[in-house]
Design a protein around this motif. Structure first.
Motif, PDB file in Angstrom:
ATOM      1  N   GLN A   1     -11.617 -18.664 -18.003  1.00  0.00           N
ATOM      2  CA  GLN A   1     -11.781 -20.118 -18.115  1.00  0.00           C
ATOM      3  C   GLN A   1     -12.883 -20.412 -19.119  1.00  0.00           C
ATOM      4  O   GLN A   1     -14.003 -19.921 -18.967  1.00  0.00           O
ATOM      5  CB  GLN A   1     -12.137 -20.723 -16.754  1.00  0.00           C
ATOM      6  CG  GLN A   1     -12.403 -22.217 -16.784  1.00  0.00           C
ATOM      7  CD  GLN A   1     -11.122 -23.030 -17.024  1.00  0.00           C
ATOM      8  OE1 GLN A   1     -10.147 -22.870 -16.321  1.00  0.00           O
ATOM      9  NE2 GLN A   1     -11.149 -23.902 -18.034  1.00  0.00           N
TER      10      GLN A   1
ATOM     11  N   ASN B   1       3.061 -25.352 -17.680  1.00  0.00           N
ATOM     12  CA  ASN B   1       2.700 -24.392 -16.629  1.00  0.00           C
ATOM     13  C   ASN B   1       2.463 -25.196 -15.347  1.00  0.00           C
ATOM     14  O   ASN B   1       1.454 -25.900 -15.238  1.00  0.00           O
ATOM     15  CB  ASN B   1       1.423 -23.634 -17.038  1.00  0.00           C
ATOM     16  CG  ASN B   1       1.001 -22.610 -15.999  1.00  0.00           C
ATOM     17  OD1 ASN B   1       1.366 -22.719 -14.816  1.00  0.00           O
ATOM     18  ND2 ASN B   1       0.233 -21.625 -16.421  1.00  0.00           N
TER      19      ASN B   1
ATOM     20  N   TRP C   1      -1.088 -24.956 -13.560  1.00  0.00           N
ATOM     21  CA  TRP C   1      -2.361 -25.339 -14.182  1.00  0.00           C
ATOM     22  C   TRP C   1      -2.418 -26.854 -14.328  1.00  0.00           C
ATOM     23  O   TRP C   1      -1.446 -27.479 -14.756  1.00  0.00           O
ATOM     24  CB  TRP C   1      -2.495 -24.727 -15.585  1.00  0.00           C
ATOM     25  CG  TRP C   1      -2.840 -23.276 -15.603  1.00  0.00           C
ATOM     26  CD1 TRP C   1      -3.044 -22.456 -14.540  1.00  0.00           C
ATOM     27  CD2 TRP C   1      -3.020 -22.456 -16.779  1.00  0.00           C
ATOM     28  NE1 TRP C   1      -3.338 -21.189 -14.975  1.00  0.00           N
ATOM     29  CE2 TRP C   1      -3.335 -21.150 -16.327  1.00  0.00           C
ATOM     30  CE3 TRP C   1      -2.953 -22.709 -18.153  1.00  0.00           C
ATOM     31  CZ2 TRP C   1      -3.575 -20.095 -17.217  1.00  0.00           C
ATOM     32  CZ3 TRP C   1      -3.191 -21.666 -19.038  1.00  0.00           C
ATOM     33  CH2 TRP C   1      -3.503 -20.378 -18.575  1.00  0.00           C
TER      34      TRP C   1
ATOM     35  N   VAL D   1      -7.273 -27.638 -19.983  1.00  0.00           N
ATOM     36  CA  VAL D   1      -6.671 -27.056 -18.785  1.00  0.00           C
ATOM     37  C   VAL D   1      -7.740 -26.384 -17.925  1.00  0.00           C
ATOM     38  O   VAL D   1      -8.764 -25.928 -18.426  1.00  0.00           O
ATOM     39  CB  VAL D   1      -5.575 -26.015 -19.116  1.00  0.00           C
ATOM     40  CG1 VAL D   1      -4.383 -26.665 -19.780  1.00  0.00           C
ATOM     41  CG2 VAL D   1      -6.130 -24.877 -19.953  1.00  0.00           C
TER      42      VAL D   1
ATOM     43  N   ILE E   1      -7.956 -23.525 -14.718  1.00  0.00           N
ATOM     44  CA  ILE E   1      -7.268 -22.569 -13.854  1.00  0.00           C
ATOM     45  C   ILE E   1      -7.640 -22.899 -12.401  1.00  0.00           C
ATOM     46  O   ILE E   1      -8.808 -23.079 -12.081  1.00  0.00           O
ATOM     47  CB  ILE E   1      -7.721 -21.134 -14.183  1.00  0.00           C
ATOM     48  CG1 ILE E   1      -7.398 -20.781 -15.639  1.00  0.00           C
ATOM     49  CG2 ILE E   1      -7.054 -20.133 -13.240  1.00  0.00           C
ATOM     50  CD1 ILE E   1      -7.895 -19.409 -16.072  1.00  0.00           C
TER      51      ILE E   1
END
Lengths: 144, 144
Positions: free
Chosen positions: A41, B126, B129, B137, B139
């Motif tokens: 991340q 996705n 996400w 984005v 996680i």
């Protein structure tokens, strides 16, 4: 919805464990993982290390078509001293030196290293860009 | 200060005006420019188009050492329909199709295109996400 975005950067790597070890030695921490891919991340985006043969398959291309070095990632830091420190950390982690940090012709300070697969990282200080603690940058309204 | 950051992505390009025209046709808007480089402001990071010979010089390498395709940039969107729409926009702008969008084995939906210099973009949805309006984005804490 704007196309002007980078949500994910994926590096094709020969061996995920080897590459992961390099990034961890450089101070990165994995957020998600399996045998073929690991995710980190970052500042509003994700960086992935993915088996290069699978990346090629995913793009319907051959492994031989995947080069490196034509696209460069950069890390910006708020000071010259930060650049020196983070450059030394990268080299300690096993990065290949392309150019040690030096003053640039545009008034900044930067160096280049490569990861185990040859992916290029610039480590830079740009006095004209604001950089947040997480590495996010914003281009100012006017040029110097 | 953490090294886990991507502040800038630089694409080495043969002709800045040609590449700029492609990205503008794809809906991007330049924030700063000169004859050798243009900068786009993205979600917490900047993307630059830079003359490949100057990028090679800057790295103390030859132009021939700069490949493409081993590092992939991705744009994430909140729905399959967004992916289809943005994929069509990229193709309309002149992108080379590598793989039209399709359902993936990991439960997402994605396609690949290349820009005029062969830099690879994935256009993806996705479902696991979160993606912000600007393409950032995050996680999640746990895998599905």
């Amino acid at each position: 919805m704007s196309a002007q975005r980078v949500s994910l950067v994926t590096l094709g790597v020969a061996e995920v464990p080897r590459s992961r070890a390099f990034y961890e030695a450089w101070g990165w921490r994995v957020r998600q993982e399996n045998d073929d891919i690991v995710f980190f991340q970052c500042n509003g985006l994700v960086l992935a290390l993915f088996r290069a043969d699978l990346l090629a398959d995913d793009q319907w291309r051959t492994r031989e078509q995947l080069g490196v070095g034509g696209m460069t990632l950069a890390q910006n830091y708020p000071s010259v001293e930060d650049v020196d420190e983070r450059y030394r950390a990268a080299v300690s982690a096993g990065a290949t030196v392309l150019k040690p940090p030096e003053a640039t012709n545009w008034g900044g300070y930067s160096g280049y290293v490569a990861d185990p697969d040859g992916h290029v990282w610039e480590i830079a200080h740009n006095p004209y860009w604001d950089v947040s603690d997480d590495g996010s940058v914003v281009i100012p309204d006017s040029l110097p």
